[in-house]
Scaffold this motif. Structure first.
Motif, PDB file in Angstrom:
ATOM      1  N   GLY A 304       0.816  -1.211   0.000  1.00  0.00           N
ATOM      2  CA  GLY A 304       0.000   0.000   0.000  1.00  0.00           C
ATOM      3  C   GLY A 304       0.844   1.253   0.000  1.00  0.00           C
ATOM      4  N   HIS A 305       1.868   1.275   0.849  1.00  0.00           N
ATOM      5  CA  HIS A 305       2.755   2.438   0.887  1.00  0.00           C
ATOM      6  C   HIS A 305       3.558   2.560  -0.401  1.00  0.00           C
ATOM      7  CE1 HIS A 305       2.735   2.368   5.590  1.00  0.00           C
ATOM      8  NE2 HIS A 305       1.656   2.933   5.081  1.00  0.00           N
ATOM      9  N   LEU A 306       3.939   1.430  -0.970  1.00  0.00           N
ATOM     10  CA  LEU A 306       4.628   1.454  -2.266  1.00  0.00           C
ATOM     11  C   LEU A 306       3.782   2.164  -3.315  1.00  0.00           C
ATOM     12  CD1 LEU A 306       6.840   0.381  -4.305  1.00  0.00           C
ATOM     13  CD2 LEU A 306       5.332  -1.602  -4.596  1.00  0.00           C
ATOM     14  N   LEU A 307       2.514   1.824  -3.391  1.00  0.00           N
ATOM     15  CA  LEU A 307       1.629   2.437  -4.384  1.00  0.00           C
ATOM     16  C   LEU A 307       1.419   3.920  -4.105  1.00  0.00           C
ATOM     17  CD1 LEU A 307      -0.982  -0.451  -4.766  1.00  0.00           C
ATOM     18  CD2 LEU A 307       0.990   0.070  -6.226  1.00  0.00           C
ATOM     19  N   ASP A 308       1.353   4.285  -2.823  1.00  0.00           N
ATOM     20  CA  ASP A 308       1.249   5.704  -2.473  1.00  0.00           C
ATOM     21  C   ASP A 308       2.494   6.467  -2.937  1.00  0.00           C
ATOM     22  OD1 ASP A 308      -1.220   5.351  -1.288  1.00  0.00           O
ATOM     23  OD2 ASP A 308      -0.419   5.175   0.743  1.00  0.00           O
ATOM     24  N   ASN A 309       3.655   5.851  -2.727  1.00  0.00           N
ATOM     25  CA  ASN A 309       4.899   6.501  -3.144  1.00  0.00           C
ATOM     26  C   ASN A 309       4.947   6.677  -4.658  1.00  0.00           C
ATOM     27  OD1 ASN A 309       5.710   6.513  -0.468  1.00  0.00           O
ATOM     28  ND2 ASN A 309       7.094   4.771  -0.678  1.00  0.00           N
ATOM     29  N   ILE A 310       4.501   5.660  -5.377  1.00  0.00           N
ATOM     30  CA  ILE A 310       4.514   5.726  -6.837  1.00  0.00           C
ATOM     31  C   ILE A 310       3.686   6.912  -7.333  1.00  0.00           C
ATOM     32  CG2 ILE A 310       3.682   4.538  -8.912  1.00  0.00           C
ATOM     33  CD1 ILE A 310       4.558   1.909  -7.549  1.00  0.00           C
ATOM     34  N   ALA A 311       2.593   7.190  -6.641  1.00  0.00           N
ATOM     35  CA  ALA A 311       1.734   8.310  -7.045  1.00  0.00           C
ATOM     36  C   ALA A 311       2.471   9.639  -6.965  1.00  0.00           C
ATOM     37  CB  ALA A 311       0.479   8.344  -6.177  1.00  0.00           C
ATOM     38  N   ALA A 312       3.478   9.712  -6.105  1.00  0.00           N
ATOM     39  CA  ALA A 312       4.242  10.954  -5.963  1.00  0.00           C
ATOM     40  C   ALA A 312       5.022  11.284  -7.225  1.00  0.00           C
ATOM     41  CB  ALA A 312       5.199  10.847  -4.778  1.00  0.00           C
ATOM     42  N   ALA A 313       5.327  10.270  -8.040  1.00  0.00           N
ATOM     43  CA  ALA A 313       6.098  10.504  -9.264  1.00  0.00           C
ATOM     44  C   ALA A 313       5.322  11.363 -10.258  1.00  0.00           C
ATOM     45  CB  ALA A 313       6.487   9.180  -9.905  1.00  0.00           C
ATOM     46  N   GLY A 314       4.008  11.419 -10.111  1.00  0.00           N
ATOM     47  CA  GLY A 314       3.194  12.242 -11.005  1.00  0.00           C
ATOM     48  C   GLY A 314       2.782  13.567 -10.406  1.00  0.00           C
TER      49      GLY A 314
END
Length: 336
Positions: A304-314
């Motif tokens: 879950g935190h991984l996916l949240d972090n990925i969203a930061a790339a955008g």
């Protein structure tokens, strides 16, 4: 996800990588779960987070074996980065020493290849410069591993611009990894506002220089570790850490400094609230906007935190947000 190039001559990678250290040691070691960690690594590769960062000393080889258990099966999808040049003396206390002797480097590379279960390492860092061995000697031994086909590219960790220049004269430096976040801005040089306490191998009080700019000028990637301030900048940590947790003895998390450092977090939270995102995403977006050659490697043990972090790339921070974040005070307490 968005892509960035790992050095001018290197492969494309996700704008965010995955720091794997915390899956094996350093944080909440009593809760280590290898099966869950493997799921996170698999989910990262599924999402295009293909730069996987490990090191020989993380768990005294455990982390390399863990990363290799997934990446070895999906070799064409993964860009594996590991590090040599540190040797564990006591696993329980995480006591270690530097060893940059050429013979030690050669053995360490073979050991890492065996633990990872691969025939080559994409990016190999010198984890720390050994003050007792000329850097050029250590770097020449690493360059030999490139010529032998055991390693694709070479990187340095926690160095100054002058040390990077020494190495680069022997063999190209493809990447430099150092701590960079809103509470550790040393790699931005003296001009970087709110600089923290440096740990590079220069004499006390010597500025390491603008390492981020050095990388841009030399076609190297800059790879920030701990871009979330070891979890502090997520705004989700409580005040209790188990004794084995690195943060339990880290000065910045102490009662003496915690309140002062909350000033940084208040600004991050205010920006996050205005932009309707999470504090962690704001902190990662700030690091990403330090340059297109910057590839942060936040660590997590949660999909879950991984996916949240990925969203930061955008996430693109506007001028108001950047101005507020650039103006946060320096962190209280040294980082080690």
């Amino acid at each position: 996800m968005r892509r960035r190039r790992l050095s001018s001559a290197g492969p494309e990678v996700g704008a965010l990588g995955l720091g794997c250290m915390g899956m094996s040691w350093g944080y909440r070691e009593s809760m280590r779960d290898d099966a869950a960690a493997e799921r996170v690594v698999s989910a990262a590769l599924d999402a295009g987070v293909n730069l996987l960062d490990t090191a020989a000393v993380y768990g005294d080889g455990h982390n390399e074996r863990l990363v290799g258990s997934v990446a070895g099966r999906r070799r064409d999808e993964a860009v594996i980065a590991t590090k040599v040049g540190l040797v564990v003396d006591d696993l329980a206390t995480r006591r270690m020493h530097r060893d940059g002797r050429p013979d030690t480097i050669r053995r360490a590379v073979q050991d890492s290849l065996a633990r990872l279960g691969v025939d080559h390492i994409d990016l190999l860092y010198l984890h720390r410069v050994d003050p007792d061995v000329p850097l050029t000697d250590t770097w020449a031994a690493l360059a030999e591993q490139v010529r032998l086909g055991n390693v694709g590219m070479l990187g340095l960790s926690e160095v100054s611009c002058s040390q990077a220049e020494q190495a680069h004269a022997v063999h190209p430096v493809a990447a430099i990894q150092s701590e960079l976040s809103l509470w550790t801005r040393d790699p931005l040089g003296a001009a970087g506002s709110g600089r923290g306490s440096g740990e590079q191998d220069e004499p006390a009080g010597t500025d390491p220089g603008d390492v981020v700019a050095w990388c841009a000028a030399h076609g190297a990637a800059f790879v920030p570790f701990a871009p979330l301030g070891r979890g502090f900048l997520t705004g989700t940590l409580d005040d209790s850490f188990e004794p084995s947790d690195f943060r339990a003895s880290n000065p910045r998390f102490s009662a003496a400094h915690r309140a002062a450092n909350e000033r940084i977090l208040r600004t991050v939270r205010a920006v996050a609230e205005r932009m309707a995102v999470q504090p962690a995403q704001v902190a990662l977006a700030w690091v990403l906007q330090q340059g297109e050659h910057v590839v942060p490697i936040p660590g997590t043990t949660s999909v879950g935190h991984l996916l949240d972090n990925i969203a930061a790339a955008g996430l693109v921070l506007d001028a108001e947000a950047l101005a507020a974040l650039d103006a946060v005070p320096a962190a209280a307490g040294s980082r080690y």
